[in-house]
Design a protein around this motif. Structure first.
Motif, mmCIF file in Angstrom:
data_model
loop_
_atom_site.group_PDB
_atom_site.id
_atom_site.type_symbol
_atom_site.label_atom_id
_atom_site.label_comp_id
_atom_site.label_asym_id
_atom_site.label_seq_id
_atom_site.Cartn_x
_atom_site.Cartn_y
_atom_site.Cartn_z
ATOM 1 N N MET A 42 -9.451 4.415 -5.472
ATOM 2 C CA MET A 42 -8.422 3.855 -4.597
ATOM 3 C C MET A 42 -8.577 2.340 -4.569
ATOM 4 O O MET A 42 -9.675 1.833 -4.315
ATOM 5 C CB MET A 42 -8.539 4.416 -3.183
ATOM 6 N N GLU A 48 -6.425 -1.709 -3.764
ATOM 7 C CA GLU A 48 -5.491 -2.332 -2.826
ATOM 8 C C GLU A 48 -4.517 -3.299 -3.493
ATOM 9 O O GLU A 48 -3.920 -4.126 -2.814
ATOM 10 C CB GLU A 48 -6.287 -3.078 -1.737
ATOM 11 N N GLY A 96 -3.621 1.998 -2.457
ATOM 12 C CA GLY A 96 -3.857 2.359 -1.058
ATOM 13 C C GLY A 96 -2.963 1.707 -0.039
ATOM 14 O O GLY A 96 -2.842 2.183 1.086
ATOM 15 N N ILE A 133 -3.504 3.719 3.614
ATOM 16 C CA ILE A 133 -4.338 4.695 2.899
ATOM 17 C C ILE A 133 -4.506 5.978 3.719
ATOM 18 O O ILE A 133 -4.856 7.031 3.178
ATOM 19 C CB ILE A 133 -5.707 4.060 2.555
ATOM 20 N N TYR A 165 -13.839 3.632 -3.656
ATOM 21 C CA TYR A 165 -12.891 2.708 -3.035
ATOM 22 C C TYR A 165 -13.254 1.274 -3.402
ATOM 23 O O TYR A 165 -14.420 0.882 -3.367
ATOM 24 C CB TYR A 165 -12.908 2.854 -1.510
ATOM 25 N N LEU A 182 -11.910 5.302 5.547
ATOM 26 C CA LEU A 182 -11.843 6.286 4.466
ATOM 27 C C LEU A 182 -13.117 7.130 4.420
ATOM 28 O O LEU A 182 -13.061 8.355 4.276
ATOM 29 C CB LEU A 182 -11.634 5.552 3.135
#
Length: 404
Positions: free
Chosen positions: A269, A271, A290, A295, A311, A326
């Motif tokens: 994931m 950004e 995300g 997310i 992440y 998360l």
């Protein structure tokens, strides 16, 4: 002694109530009068006695002015509004006069409406209350707390039509603009809050998704709605073939992502969209964009619980908070490039953060927490697109090889 004398003089200088002050008090009474009318209790409210200072002053000329002003605007002169009860007295100080005011009252709803210039507003309200009582009597209790919302509501008739349709056809399963009604296409969108209050009263429990935030109108009452999409990329051609997708890049609502037949996967994931599109191949890899704290849309994907999750967010306070959020949902989450080594290497490319002074999330490990504190104390943001691609490829190589 001087101070005391000054205070006494101030008190004796207080003039009797003025017509403007009476109007202000009457305006404050108006909502109570409407409530009494809705309850059919006008007779219990009127006549309304207005609390007022009616004492005469020591200076007779001021009394004459105050009394004249009070009388000239009273119902006995203008024909409506407030009434003054006068008393004739033989006073040593003022002689025999009939200008002693004893009480001020508003005798009827008509007087109140005329005085406050609310006649037209109340006339509109009467008409709209009558329509609601005739068409949707179940809203009687709502009227007593929500009447102010319909005073200037020009779309009342259309909203009644919508409410009646949904009573007959709950959870219609179409977009709001597709309802077979002759109402403006944006009517429901522009009146969601009011319709929510009504429908929660009018519809049976089984027709309302009470687990849904009332602000999510369409989902709460069974309309179709645009679902947020998450940009998704399959990082392994074999996995793409296994799950039957014709493309490696696609945009899907979370509900559809949950239905992808994934046995297990290595999930990444990020950004940043460009970052997502430049990720290297990863065996059994799936990557998601995300969208910051968006997310959370991925929090109801069953197969994520049995997948490894990596992440990578921006190096700033918010990025670490997203990581912690998360990990709270998926404890198996690892991070990459969110440590002090990365901070030191790319700090020269940092920009200013948001000055957010947050506590260290308990879900961060020691290295992540140190980077979090450094970014917080120095108000830093190192955006992930500043990290060289070669560094990203090197760091993600172990992810591809990691044993499940």
């Amino acid at each position: 002694m001087e101070c005391r004398a000054t205070i006494v003089n101030k008190n004796t200088d207080r003039s009797m109530i003025t017509p403007a002050e009476i109007l202000e008090k009457a305006t404050r009474i108006y909502p109570r009068a409407v409530a009494a009318w809705l309850d059919g209790m006008d007779d219990e409210l009127f006549p309304w006695r207005i609390p007022a200072n009616l004492k005469l002053l020591d200076v007779h000329s001021k009394n004459i002015h105050g009394v004249h002003r009070l009388r000239e605007s009273a119902k006995e002169i203008v024909g409506y509004g407030y009434s003054v009860e006068w008393e004739r007295r033989n006073s040593r100080k003022f002689g025999e006069n009939d200008f002693f005011p004893m009480a001020i009252t508003i005798d009827s709803r008509f007087d109140l409406l005329k005085l406050t210039n609310k006649q037209n507003e109340f006339k509109r309200l009467e008409s709209r209350v009558l329509r609601i009582r005739q068409r949707l009597p179940e809203l009687e209790a709502w009227l007593k707390r929500g009447w102010q919302k319909i005073v200037d509501l020009d779309t009342l008739e259309d909203l009644l039509v919508v409410a009646e349709f949904l009573i007959r056809n709950p959870r219609p399963g179409c977009f709001a603009r597709e309802l077979p009604l002759s109402v403006p296409t944006k009517l429901i969108q522009q009146n969601r809050a009011l319709l929510t209050e009504w429908l929660d009263i009018l519809l049976p429990d089984e027709s309302i998704d009470c687990s849904c935030d009332p602000r999510n109108f369409e989902q709460r009452y069974g309309f179709r709605y645009f679902r947020s999409h998450i940009l998704t990329r399959i990082l392994d051609p074999e996995l793409q073939k296994e799950i039957g997708l014709f493309t490696a890049e696609l945009s899907l609502p979370p509900q559809e992502i949950a239905n992808i037949p994934v046995g297990d996967a290595r999930v990444v994931m990020v950004e940043n969209q460009v970052t997502l599109l430049t990720l290297p191949p990863i065996k059994r890899g799936i990557a998601f964009f995300g969208m910051g704290k968006g997310i959370t849309q991925l929090f109801d994907i069953p197969w994520l619980h049995r997948s490894s999750i990596t992440y990578w967010g921006d190096l700033d306070v918010e990025g670490f908070e997203i990581l912690a959020m998360l990990r709270r949902r998926y404890p198996q989450t690892n991070s990459i490039l969110m440590d002090m080594r990365t901070v030191r290497e790319f700090e020269h490319l940092a920009t200013a953060g948001t000055l957010r002074q947050a506590e260290i999330p308990s879900e961060l490990n020691t290295n992540e927490a140190a980077a979090f504190v450094h970014c917080r104390e120095n108000n830093l943001r190192i955006e992930q697109e500043h990290i060289h691609q070669s560094v990203v490829d090197d760091v993600l190589l172990p992810v591809s090889r990691r044993s499940d």
